[in-house]
Write a protein that holds these residues in place. Structure first.
Motif, PDB file in Angstrom:
ATOM      1  N   PRO A  98      -9.444   1.032  -5.784  1.00  0.00           N
ATOM      2  CA  PRO A  98      -9.137   1.398  -7.170  1.00  0.00           C
ATOM      3  C   PRO A  98      -9.134   2.893  -7.451  1.00  0.00           C
ATOM      4  CG  PRO A  98     -11.345   0.450  -6.996  1.00  0.00           C
ATOM      5  CD  PRO A  98     -10.676   0.233  -5.681  1.00  0.00           C
ATOM      6  N   ASP A  99      -9.836   3.682  -6.664  1.00  0.00           N
ATOM      7  CA  ASP A  99      -9.925   5.110  -6.950  1.00  0.00           C
ATOM      8  C   ASP A  99      -8.879   5.943  -6.217  1.00  0.00           C
ATOM      9  OD1 ASP A  99     -12.109   4.611  -8.587  1.00  0.00           O
ATOM     10  OD2 ASP A  99     -13.539   4.808  -6.935  1.00  0.00           O
ATOM     11  N   THR A 100      -8.008   5.294  -5.468  1.00  0.00           N
ATOM     12  CA  THR A 100      -6.998   6.034  -4.704  1.00  0.00           C
ATOM     13  C   THR A 100      -5.928   6.591  -5.627  1.00  0.00           C
ATOM     14  OG1 THR A 100      -7.350   4.584  -2.798  1.00  0.00           O
ATOM     15  CG2 THR A 100      -5.341   5.893  -2.821  1.00  0.00           C
ATOM     16  N   THR A 101      -5.600   7.849  -5.452  1.00  0.00           N
ATOM     17  CA  THR A 101      -4.536   8.481  -6.242  1.00  0.00           C
ATOM     18  C   THR A 101      -3.240   8.513  -5.433  1.00  0.00           C
ATOM     19  OG1 THR A 101      -4.972  10.713  -5.423  1.00  0.00           O
ATOM     20  CG2 THR A 101      -6.260   9.964  -7.331  1.00  0.00           C
ATOM     21  N   SER A 102      -2.130   8.691  -6.131  1.00  0.00           N
ATOM     22  CA  SER A 102      -0.838   8.800  -5.457  1.00  0.00           C
ATOM     23  C   SER A 102      -0.810   9.998  -4.521  1.00  0.00           C
ATOM     24  CB  SER A 102       0.290   8.920  -6.497  1.00  0.00           C
ATOM     25  OG  SER A 102       0.343   7.771  -7.306  1.00  0.00           O
ATOM     26  N   ALA A 103      -1.466  11.075  -4.939  1.00  0.00           N
ATOM     27  CA  ALA A 103      -1.512  12.272  -4.091  1.00  0.00           C
ATOM     28  C   ALA A 103      -2.251  11.992  -2.781  1.00  0.00           C
ATOM     29  CB  ALA A 103      -2.172  13.415  -4.846  1.00  0.00           C
ATOM     30  N   GLN A 104      -3.336  11.202  -2.842  1.00  0.00           N
ATOM     31  CA  GLN A 104      -4.072  10.856  -1.625  1.00  0.00           C
ATOM     32  C   GLN A 104      -3.217  10.015  -0.688  1.00  0.00           C
ATOM     33  OE1 GLN A 104      -7.462   9.129  -3.695  1.00  0.00           O
ATOM     34  NE2 GLN A 104      -8.832  10.645  -2.762  1.00  0.00           N
ATOM     35  N   LEU A 105      -2.500   9.047  -1.257  1.00  0.00           N
ATOM     36  CA  LEU A 105      -1.627   8.208  -0.436  1.00  0.00           C
ATOM     37  C   LEU A 105      -0.558   9.059   0.242  1.00  0.00           C
ATOM     38  CD1 LEU A 105      -1.093   4.955  -2.539  1.00  0.00           C
ATOM     39  CD2 LEU A 105      -2.061   5.102  -0.241  1.00  0.00           C
TER      40      LEU A 105
ATOM     41  N   ALA B 224       4.394   1.334  -0.968  1.00  0.00           N
ATOM     42  CA  ALA B 224       3.753   2.647  -0.849  1.00  0.00           C
ATOM     43  C   ALA B 224       4.654   3.471   0.047  1.00  0.00           C
ATOM     44  CB  ALA B 224       2.355   2.533  -0.244  1.00  0.00           C
ATOM     45  N   THR B 225       4.602   4.760  -0.107  1.00  0.00           N
ATOM     46  CA  THR B 225       5.459   5.593   0.730  1.00  0.00           C
ATOM     47  C   THR B 225       5.125   5.394   2.200  1.00  0.00           C
ATOM     48  OG1 THR B 225       6.250   7.832   1.114  1.00  0.00           O
ATOM     49  CG2 THR B 225       3.921   7.595   0.547  1.00  0.00           C
ATOM     50  N   SER B 226       6.152   5.340   3.040  1.00  0.00           N
ATOM     51  CA  SER B 226       5.943   5.117   4.470  1.00  0.00           C
ATOM     52  C   SER B 226       5.446   6.375   5.164  1.00  0.00           C
ATOM     53  CB  SER B 226       7.245   4.657   5.131  1.00  0.00           C
ATOM     54  OG  SER B 226       8.205   5.702   5.135  1.00  0.00           O
ATOM     55  N   GLY B 227       5.896   7.542   4.688  1.00  0.00           N
ATOM     56  CA  GLY B 227       5.560   8.788   5.353  1.00  0.00           C
ATOM     57  C   GLY B 227       6.477   9.128   6.511  1.00  0.00           C
ATOM     58  N   VAL B 228       7.409   8.234   6.851  1.00  0.00           N
ATOM     59  CA  VAL B 228       8.295   8.448   7.997  1.00  0.00           C
ATOM     60  C   VAL B 228       9.457   9.353   7.571  1.00  0.00           C
ATOM     61  CG1 VAL B 228       9.770   7.344   9.720  1.00  0.00           C
ATOM     62  CG2 VAL B 228       7.698   6.192   8.927  1.00  0.00           C
TER      63      VAL B 228
ATOM     64  N   GLU C 132       5.846  10.456 -10.657  1.00  0.00           N
ATOM     65  CA  GLU C 132       5.195  10.004  -9.425  1.00  0.00           C
ATOM     66  C   GLU C 132       6.132  10.021  -8.217  1.00  0.00           C
ATOM     67  OE1 GLU C 132       1.790   8.626  -8.852  1.00  0.00           O
ATOM     68  OE2 GLU C 132       1.652  10.020 -10.530  1.00  0.00           O
ATOM     69  N   ALA C 133       7.436  10.168  -8.447  1.00  0.00           N
ATOM     70  CA  ALA C 133       8.391  10.118  -7.336  1.00  0.00           C
ATOM     71  C   ALA C 133       8.107  11.186  -6.291  1.00  0.00           C
ATOM     72  CB  ALA C 133       9.819  10.249  -7.862  1.00  0.00           C
ATOM     73  N   GLU C 134       7.504  12.294  -6.706  1.00  0.00           N
ATOM     74  CA  GLU C 134       7.199  13.380  -5.775  1.00  0.00           C
ATOM     75  C   GLU C 134       6.176  12.971  -4.727  1.00  0.00           C
ATOM     76  OE1 GLU C 134       3.780  16.053  -7.781  1.00  0.00           O
ATOM     77  OE2 GLU C 134       5.629  15.924  -8.946  1.00  0.00           O
ATOM     78  N   HIS C 135       5.475  11.866  -4.962  1.00  0.00           N
ATOM     79  CA  HIS C 135       4.470  11.407  -4.006  1.00  0.00           C
ATOM     80  C   HIS C 135       5.050  10.454  -2.963  1.00  0.00           C
ATOM     81  CE1 HIS C 135       1.413  13.446  -6.243  1.00  0.00           C
ATOM     82  NE2 HIS C 135       1.640  12.744  -7.338  1.00  0.00           N
ATOM     83  N   PHE C 136       6.365  10.331  -2.930  1.00  0.00           N
ATOM     84  CA  PHE C 136       7.045   9.507  -1.927  1.00  0.00           C
ATOM     85  C   PHE C 136       7.822  10.416  -0.984  1.00  0.00           C
ATOM     86  CE2 PHE C 136       6.122   6.596  -5.278  1.00  0.00           C
ATOM     87  CZ  PHE C 136       5.989   5.344  -4.689  1.00  0.00           C
ATOM     88  N   THR C 137       7.753  10.128   0.296  1.00  0.00           N
ATOM     89  CA  THR C 137       8.555  10.894   1.251  1.00  0.00           C
ATOM     90  C   THR C 137      10.004  10.435   1.221  1.00  0.00           C
ATOM     91  OG1 THR C 137       7.978   9.366   3.057  1.00  0.00           O
ATOM     92  CG2 THR C 137       6.577  11.298   2.763  1.00  0.00           C
ATOM     93  N   GLU C 138      10.256   9.252   0.674  1.00  0.00           N
ATOM     94  CA  GLU C 138      11.604   8.720   0.550  1.00  0.00           C
ATOM     95  C   GLU C 138      12.154   9.006  -0.848  1.00  0.00           C
ATOM     96  OE1 GLU C 138       8.741   5.997   2.686  1.00  0.00           O
ATOM     97  OE2 GLU C 138       8.902   6.815   0.664  1.00  0.00           O
TER      98      GLU C 138
END
Length: 619
Positions: free
Chosen positions: A314-321, A461-465, A482-488
């Motif tokens: 519950p405490d995870t932020t989009s930036a952390q992901l 969640a963003t894949s990071g690939v 929040e789109a900036e927190h996705f690599t895609e």
């Protein structure tokens, strides 16, 4: 494991009227014989001293220098061994045994390419040098050159069909090539030759686990442990198989035993994290993943598991992901050369070739969504290909296959080989259906085997690939900013992310259960991993606020007594007794839907809410 084969130095002198270059003087021969005997008996210091005495006055003796190298290898000083073997070969360049042992020293130092060259030279000089063929196969396998490794080990088997080590090593290569049935046969052949071969029992267990036969895998791991109770790999693999079977107490014990034997065993810490995650012990699971990554900083599988767990907390932020996804991306792109040209669609009149990669082409929620989507695909516009990492096919797999022009089983195929296969199939658009969930092949997407790549239906969640171009979403799935927190690039569909099949086995709605029970029954049929401590704390407050209310939880993990006990304890910590809870494990689909007739109000977990389960409840 890839046991190396070693032949002891012969200690023989060339014959002839004149001493050959590097030959052993008559006075040195007893010293060399004594050194060889001391080496066989494990007296390394004495063996080295005798060799040095033999070299006095005649420092170019090839046989003695070779033996010095073997002694250094036995002592673990492989750099010194390289120097000794080089001197021996300087005196006698055609010394096959020295080329072979030089290869062994290179392998011990992780210099596989140089080992390959040394083994090849030994084989040129002595074409039937069995250990050189065997170890050449092992070195080629370590370099990922599996087809070459296969040829070398097949040659070794032809030279000695009775060698269990060679058959075990050949099984390892077949496993790497994804030829699981043949790998299993090869391990069984090794065991027929040596029934007490611990590594072959362990390796056979690994293949059976990949073939979706965890019970048989457990039997083989236990056999390995009967023979060697301190075999850390077998304990770890046993733990992983027991987790699949939901025998969590035993799985925990096996992983922990592996770590007792080897505290720096990163794979065991990863598997321990998986078991703790399934038990809902999220903080402990996260700590275990972090410890695994400290030991194996480049292990993408562990990083993927960590991202999956973070998504639930519950405490995870989009930036952390995003930060953790970027780490994953760096891991999977290291050393990878992505494709930059493709041979797919050139003509607009041609059908698009769309490929899907998944381990869930079966009776799984992803498989159910996909079935509904596939029914609306126009085959005149799109030609579909499936790259199936399904461990165990079922009736739903057979139904899905009808929609695909190309069906490729890829279990056991490594990322580079899978990427080459997809590239050769000329796929225009490649879709990942897993995200950071089990059986994902996300690292393969870093090779960019298709010009357009997207992820859909798995973990949102963003894949990071870096090679993943799009993440398919629905309106509202990504909050503003929040789109900036996705690599895609986020690609929202017009309406829904889901494509729900109408469940054919659902019963008609029945009377409200509360009318018969006199109290409300809340229910949640989500994967138990989503029930974080915060979720349980809130739901405990709900039960306290509603007199007589009960909570009905239904999940696969709850079929295990250990998990039921753990779940009862977690609620008891908030004052909720066993009488307020109904806990049930997995059931067939018809019984699963029928269970909703026992629920008045469905509850959704957070922050990782239900998807299919929520839609099932709404239906």
């Amino acid at each position: 494991m890839n046991p190396a084969q070693r032949r002891p130095p012969t200690g023989q002198q060339r014959t002839g009227t004149r001493a050959a270059p590097g030959a052993i003087p008559a006075a040195a021969q007893p010293l060399l014989a004594g050194a060889a005997r001391a080496l066989r008996e494990g007296r390394l210091t004495e063996a080295e001293a005798l060799c040095r005495k033999a070299l006095e006055g005649s420092p170019e003796q090839a046989e003695t220098l070779h033996l010095m190298g073997v002694i250094s290898c036995q002592a673990g000083d492989h750099e010194a061994a390289l120097a000794h073997f080089a001197k021996a070969l300087g005196s006698r360049p055609d010394f096959a045994a020295a080329h072979y042992d030089l290869g062994n020293a290179f392998r011990s130092l992780g210099r596989q390419s140089e080992a390959v060259a040394s083994y090849r030279r030994a084989i040129e000089l002595e074409p039937k040098h069995l250990p050189a063929h065997n170890n050449l196969g092992n070195a080629l396998r370590a370099l990922g050159r599996l087809e070459e490794a296969l040829a070398s080990l097949q040659r070794a088997v032809a030279l000695d069909p009775r060698s269990p080590e060679v058959r075990n090593n050949l099984g390892n290569v077949l496993l790497g090539l994804g030829r699981l049935g043949q790998a299993a046969d090869m391990y069984r052949a090794a065991l027929a030759l040596r029934p007490d071969y611990v590594e072959a029992h362990n390796n056979l267990g690994n293949v059976l686990a990949k073939l979706g036969r965890p019970e048989d895998a457990v039997d083989n791991y236990l056999r390995a442990l009967d023979l060697d109770p301190n075999h850390a790999h077998a304990h770890n693999n046993l733990g992983a198989a027991l987790e699949v079977l939901k025998r969590y107490d035993e799985a925990l014990a096996s992983c922990r035993r592996a770590l007792e034997l080897n505290p720096d065993y990163g794979d065991a810490r990863n598997n321990l994290g998986n078991v703790l995650r399934d038990l809902g012990r999220h903080d402990e699971a996260m700590a275990s993943y972090r410890e695994a990554l400290a030991l194996q900083p480049d292990n993408a599988e562990v990083q993927s598991n960590l991202i999956y767990l973070l998504r639930m907390m519950p405490d995870t932020t989009s930036a952390q992901l995003r930060e953790e996804a970027d780490r994953f991306g760096a891991m999977v792109t290291a050393g990878v050369r992505p494709f930059t040209a493709w041979k797919g669609r050139r003509d607009a009149a041609k059908r698009l070739r769309v490929g899907f990669v998944s381990g869930d082409f079966c009776n799984h929620v992803v498989g159910r969504y996909l079935a509904a989507f596939l029914g609306h695909v126009d085959p005149s516009q799109m030609e579909l290909a499936a790259y199936s990492a399904v461990i165990k096919e079922d009736d739903h797999t057979a139904r899905l296959k009808r929609h695909f022009a190309l069906w490729r089983p890829v279990v056991g195929l490594d990322d580079a080989a899978l990427a080459r296969l997809i590239h050769d199939d000329a796929i225009d658009i490649l879709v990942d259906l897993s995200g950071h969930t089990g059986l994902n092949r996300l690292p393969m997407f870093a090779y960019k085997p298709a010009p357009v790549q997207a992820t859909w239906l798995g973990l949102f969640a963003t894949s990071g690939v870096p090679g993943m171009d799009y993440i398919i979403a629905a309106p509202g799935m990504v909050a503003e900013g929040e789109a900036e927190h996705f690599t895609e690039e986020v690609w929202p569909l017009a309406e829904s992310w889901f494509c729900l099949s109408v469940p054919g086995t659902t019963p008609e709605p029945g009377p409200l259960p509360a009318l018969a029970n006199g109290a409300v029954t809340f229910g949640c049929f989500n994967n138990l991993t989503k029930l974080t401590d915060a979720v349980i704390a809130l739901w405990a407050r709900v039960l306290e606020a509603v007199p007589g209310a009960r909570l009905f939880l239904k999940a696969g993990q709850l079929g295990a007594p250990a998990v039921r006990g753990e779940t009862l304890a977690r609620f008891a910590a908030h004052g909720i007794g066993e009488e307020r809870l109904i806990l049930e494990g997995r059931s067939p689909l018809a019984a699963y839907f029928a269970a909703y007739r026992r629920v008045d109000i469905a509850l959704d977990p957070f922050p990782f809410h239900g998807a299919t389960t929520t839609l099932d409840g709404l239906w």
